[in-house]
Design a protein around this motif. Structure first.
Motif, short mmCIF file in Angstrom:
data_model
loop_
_atom_site.label_atom_id
_atom_site.label_comp_id
_atom_site.label_asym_id
_atom_site.label_seq_id
_atom_site.Cartn_x
_atom_site.Cartn_y
_atom_site.Cartn_z
N SER A 10 0.76 -1.14 0.06
CA SER A 10 0.00 0.02 0.07
C SER A 10 0.91 1.34 -0.08
O SER A 10 0.53 2.16 -0.74
CB SER A 10 -0.87 -0.08 1.22
OG SER A 10 -1.66 1.05 1.48
N GLY A 37 3.71 0.63 -3.21
CA GLY A 37 3.35 0.10 -4.47
C GLY A 37 4.00 -1.19 -4.80
O GLY A 37 3.90 -1.53 -6.20
N TRP A 38 4.74 -1.81 -3.94
CA TRP A 38 5.33 -2.95 -4.29
C TRP A 38 4.41 -4.09 -4.73
O TRP A 38 3.42 -4.26 -4.28
CB TRP A 38 6.23 -3.49 -3.09
CG TRP A 38 7.29 -2.40 -2.74
CD1 TRP A 38 7.81 -1.53 -3.20
CD2 TRP A 38 7.97 -2.87 -1.59
NE1 TRP A 38 8.75 -1.08 -2.70
CE2 TRP A 38 9.08 -1.87 -1.31
CE3 TRP A 38 8.27 -3.86 -0.54
CZ2 TRP A 38 9.92 -1.73 -0.34
CZ3 TRP A 38 8.89 -3.79 0.45
CH2 TRP A 38 9.84 -2.47 0.61
N THR A 39 4.87 -4.93 -5.47
CA THR A 39 4.10 -6.39 -5.80
C THR A 39 5.17 -7.34 -5.58
O THR A 39 6.26 -7.36 -5.15
CB THR A 39 4.14 -6.36 -7.34
OG1 THR A 39 5.10 -6.17 -7.91
CG2 THR A 39 2.72 -5.52 -7.72
N PRO A 90 7.40 -0.98 -8.28
CA PRO A 90 6.37 -0.62 -9.30
C PRO A 90 7.03 -0.60 -10.64
O PRO A 90 7.84 0.11 -11.10
CB PRO A 90 5.71 0.53 -8.76
CG PRO A 90 6.22 0.79 -7.52
CD PRO A 90 7.32 0.10 -7.20
N GLY A 133 9.32 4.18 -5.32
CA GLY A 133 9.23 2.73 -4.66
C GLY A 133 10.32 1.78 -4.72
O GLY A 133 10.29 0.77 -4.11
N THR A 138 4.82 10.68 2.38
CA THR A 138 4.56 9.27 2.51
C THR A 138 4.84 8.59 3.93
O THR A 138 4.52 7.84 4.50
CB THR A 138 5.81 8.79 1.59
OG1 THR A 138 5.85 9.02 0.23
CG2 THR A 138 5.85 7.08 1.68
#
Length: 281
Positions: free
Chosen positions: A28, A31-33, A53, A151, A234
């Motif tokens: 959140s 923005g990491w996956t 990201p 990110g 942030t």
């Protein structure tokens, strides 16, 4: 200089008993996956790769542990993990996890430096099935170093109350060099260069002169730093999600804005945003 050469910081790991809590927070916020690494998930514990990201290759991982310890650490590439462990313990490091092979993936070890900061070593795999991943990771690191995106990992930070002990350890252990840094105003600091590097990859803050009552600010730590577009916003978002802002956002005229955060699990990480160039007429 190769971005995947021994002595370079090339990875970071978040150790946790609750991977879902970690992915929820950082996904959140930054923005990491995430994707589970089947090859490195052993003993029923997942090893989850972290992608910035839009990045095609991972920059770090979440390691599920069973000890109850929460930790974040930098990972340093080693030509020979067993030999480096011997060298580093001779310089005052302590072993947390001894040199351990993970199939044909890597050999890794986890240690604490003489100031008690966690770090890990790992070796490049020689398995042909990872050639594409290795090449892709190195190319991604090269691009991220020169054109980092929000990110992504933007280096690392060391805080120390004993500059001499810290610089001696990392210089003798990894060939790092430390040079005076003028980008953050009056804060005593040194730029950190990996072996053979032309540009710094980290920053050392000298906390030796700080008031002892400000325990958090005078603590010794080693942490990754992540690029964001707005450090203050942030940091505020992190605080809303249960993190603690340990060092309030601030900047110097010649350098980037920075903040130091403790995530909801207690782990330190840094935020950094580059200064906006002056408008041209």
């Amino acid at each position: 200089m190769s971005f995947m050469s021994p002595g370079q910081v090339v990875w970071f790991e978040i150790g946790t008993t609750d991977p879902r809590a970690v992915t929820d927070f950082y996904g959140s916020l930054l923005g990491w996956t995430f994707e589970v690494d089947v090859d490195s998930s052993i003993d029923g514990r997942t090893y989850t790769r972290i992608l910035a990201p839009g990045a095609p290759w991972p920059m770090g991982a979440i390691q599920q542990g069973g000890t109850g310890d929460e930790a974040i650490n930098l990972s340093i590439l080693s030509a020979d993990v067993h030999t480096d462990v011997d060298t580093l313990t001779g310089l005052g490091a302590t072993i947390v996890v001894p040199a351990t092979p993970v199939g044909d993936v890597t050999v890794f070890a986890r240690l604490k430096d003489p100031r008690g900061n966690l770090f890990s070593l790992f070796s490049r795999t020689t398995s042909e099935r990872f050639e594409e991943r290795i090449a892709g990771t190195e190319e991604y690191m090269r691009q991220a170093a020169f054109t980092p995106k929000p990110g992504s990992m933007a280096g690392f930070e060391i805080g120390t109350t004993d500059v001499r002990a810290t610089t001696d350890f990392y210089t003798q252990g990894f060939g790092w060099r430390f040079e005076k840094d003028d980008t953050i105003g009056d804060v005593p600091s040194l730029a950190v260069f990996g072996p053979g590097a032309e540009y710094p990859s980290g920053l050392l803050w000298d906390h030796s002169g700080e008031n002892g009552s400000a325990a958090d600010h005078a603590a010794d730590y080693v942490m990754p730093t992540f690029l964001v577009t707005d450090v203050a916003a942030t940091a505020a978002a992190a605080q809303e999600e249960g993190a603690r802002v340990e060092q309030q956002p601030g900047s110097a005229p010649a350098g980037p804005a920075r903040a130091r955060i403790r995530d909801p699990r207690g782990n330190r990480f840094g935020l950094l945003s580059q200064p906006t160039p002056p408008a041209t007429r």
